[in-house]
Design a protein around this motif. Structure first.
Motif, PDB file in Angstrom:
ATOM      1  N   THR A   1      -4.182  -3.123  10.452  1.00  0.00           N
ATOM      2  CA  THR A   1      -4.340  -1.760  10.958  1.00  0.00           C
ATOM      3  C   THR A   1      -3.182  -1.458  11.899  1.00  0.00           C
ATOM      4  O   THR A   1      -2.625  -2.358  12.527  1.00  0.00           O
ATOM      5  CB  THR A   1      -5.668  -1.584  11.715  1.00  0.00           C
TER       6      THR A   1
ATOM      7  N   ARG B   1      -4.617   1.732   7.451  1.00  0.00           N
ATOM      8  CA  ARG B   1      -5.290   0.473   7.188  1.00  0.00           C
ATOM      9  C   ARG B   1      -4.869  -0.033   5.822  1.00  0.00           C
ATOM     10  O   ARG B   1      -4.736   0.742   4.882  1.00  0.00           O
ATOM     11  CB  ARG B   1      -6.795   0.694   7.231  1.00  0.00           C
ATOM     12  N   PHE B   2      -4.699  -1.325   5.711  1.00  0.00           N
ATOM     13  CA  PHE B   2      -4.321  -1.966   4.455  1.00  0.00           C
ATOM     14  C   PHE B   2      -5.064  -3.295   4.392  1.00  0.00           C
ATOM     15  O   PHE B   2      -5.056  -4.063   5.348  1.00  0.00           O
ATOM     16  CB  PHE B   2      -2.805  -2.184   4.439  1.00  0.00           C
ATOM     17  N   SER B   3      -5.753  -3.548   3.291  1.00  0.00           N
ATOM     18  CA  SER B   3      -6.476  -4.806   3.178  1.00  0.00           C
ATOM     19  C   SER B   3      -6.367  -5.345   1.760  1.00  0.00           C
ATOM     20  O   SER B   3      -6.015  -4.625   0.831  1.00  0.00           O
ATOM     21  CB  SER B   3      -7.943  -4.624   3.573  1.00  0.00           C
TER      22      SER B   3
ATOM     23  N   GLU C   1      -6.822  -7.895   6.658  1.00  0.00           N
ATOM     24  CA  GLU C   1      -6.847  -6.473   6.977  1.00  0.00           C
ATOM     25  C   GLU C   1      -5.781  -6.225   8.033  1.00  0.00           C
ATOM     26  O   GLU C   1      -5.680  -6.964   9.015  1.00  0.00           O
ATOM     27  CB  GLU C   1      -8.198  -6.032   7.507  1.00  0.00           C
TER      28      GLU C   1
ATOM     29  N   GLN D   1      -6.662  -4.840  -3.866  1.00  0.00           N
ATOM     30  CA  GLN D   1      -5.941  -4.169  -2.783  1.00  0.00           C
ATOM     31  C   GLN D   1      -6.518  -2.775  -2.582  1.00  0.00           C
ATOM     32  O   GLN D   1      -6.851  -2.090  -3.526  1.00  0.00           O
ATOM     33  CB  GLN D   1      -4.444  -4.044  -3.107  1.00  0.00           C
ATOM     34  N   GLU D   2      -6.610  -2.370  -1.338  1.00  0.00           N
ATOM     35  CA  GLU D   2      -7.088  -1.017  -1.022  1.00  0.00           C
ATOM     36  C   GLU D   2      -6.353  -0.484   0.177  1.00  0.00           C
ATOM     37  O   GLU D   2      -5.781  -1.230   0.943  1.00  0.00           O
ATOM     38  CB  GLU D   2      -8.597  -1.032  -0.766  1.00  0.00           C
ATOM     39  N   THR D   3      -6.363   0.826   0.309  1.00  0.00           N
ATOM     40  CA  THR D   3      -5.692   1.443   1.460  1.00  0.00           C
ATOM     41  C   THR D   3      -6.696   2.212   2.264  1.00  0.00           C
ATOM     42  O   THR D   3      -7.734   2.571   1.816  1.00  0.00           O
ATOM     43  CB  THR D   3      -4.558   2.376   1.016  1.00  0.00           C
TER      44      THR D   3
ATOM     45  N   LEU E   1       2.506  -0.015   4.625  1.00  0.00           N
ATOM     46  CA  LEU E   1       2.149  -1.372   5.019  1.00  0.00           C
ATOM     47  C   LEU E   1       2.254  -2.275   3.801  1.00  0.00           C
ATOM     48  O   LEU E   1       1.919  -1.852   2.689  1.00  0.00           O
ATOM     49  CB  LEU E   1       0.728  -1.427   5.579  1.00  0.00           C
ATOM     50  N   SER E   2       2.691  -3.514   3.993  1.00  0.00           N
ATOM     51  CA  SER E   2       2.760  -4.452   2.872  1.00  0.00           C
ATOM     52  C   SER E   2       2.619  -5.874   3.380  1.00  0.00           C
ATOM     53  O   SER E   2       2.721  -6.135   4.584  1.00  0.00           O
ATOM     54  CB  SER E   2       4.076  -4.285   2.102  1.00  0.00           C
TER      55      SER E   2
ATOM     56  N   SER F   1       0.851  -1.181   0.000  1.00  0.00           N
ATOM     57  CA  SER F   1       0.000   0.000   0.000  1.00  0.00           C
ATOM     58  C   SER F   1       0.888   1.232   0.000  1.00  0.00           C
ATOM     59  O   SER F   1       2.092   1.136   0.182  1.00  0.00           O
ATOM     60  CB  SER F   1      -0.892   0.001   1.242  1.00  0.00           C
TER      61      SER F   1
END
Length: 152
Positions: free
Chosen positions: A98, A130-132, A96, A150-152, A37-38, A33
């Motif tokens: 966080t 947040r990264f999911s 997810e 993928q979304e941030t 975060l990864s 992201s």
């Protein structure tokens, strides 16, 4: 180099150099992201990475047949072994992650009953990140991160 940075470098290097048991060579898939975060996978484990200034990191994974697992770490991004939380069925799983940042939340107006005007800095809420995303499991192995999801 500080001891924390050195420890992080040793851990990352050891994860990169790890050879899977049994002679099988695992392909590593990854997703990242833009918020520091990864995630990457090797075999049945997902390794999460976070900006070293992040803390209170929570990783949740859900999947087929009611699968759910959650890990919390105060200081470092954890790794997640799927089998630790139940039977691993083939299918699509969702993760997810966080974390709290060092930045204090702005425009917070919470004045509970009995508030005396003295705000202790340590009790102010922090901004979070947040990264999911999704990944696919086949024959018990994490194979593909679905980048489109993928979304941030």
């Amino acid at each position: 180099m500080s001891i924390d940075r050195l420890a992080q470098a040793v851990i990352v290097l050891s994860l990169v150099l790890m050879v899977p048991v049994g002679g099988a060579v695992a392909q590593e898939q990854s997703a990242a992201s833009d918020v520091g975060l990864s995630a990457r996978s090797a075999g049945t484990r997902i390794y999460f990475d976070a900006d070293p200034t992040y803390f209170n990191i929570t990783v949740s994974v859900s999947g087929p047949d009611g699968y759910f697992g959650q890990i919390f770490s105060e200081r470092r991004a954890p790794s997640f072994r799927l089998a630790d939380f139940g039977e691993v069925s083939d299918g699509v799983y969702r993760f997810e992650m966080t974390a709290a940042t060092q930045v204090y939340a702005r425009n917070v107006s919470r004045e509970p009953a009995g508030y005396n005007g003295r705000d202790v800095v340590g009790q102010r809420p922090r901004e979070g990140v947040r990264f999911s995303g999704n990944f696919r499991v086949e024959n018990g192995q994490v194979l593909v991160f679905d980048d489109a999801d993928q979304e941030t």
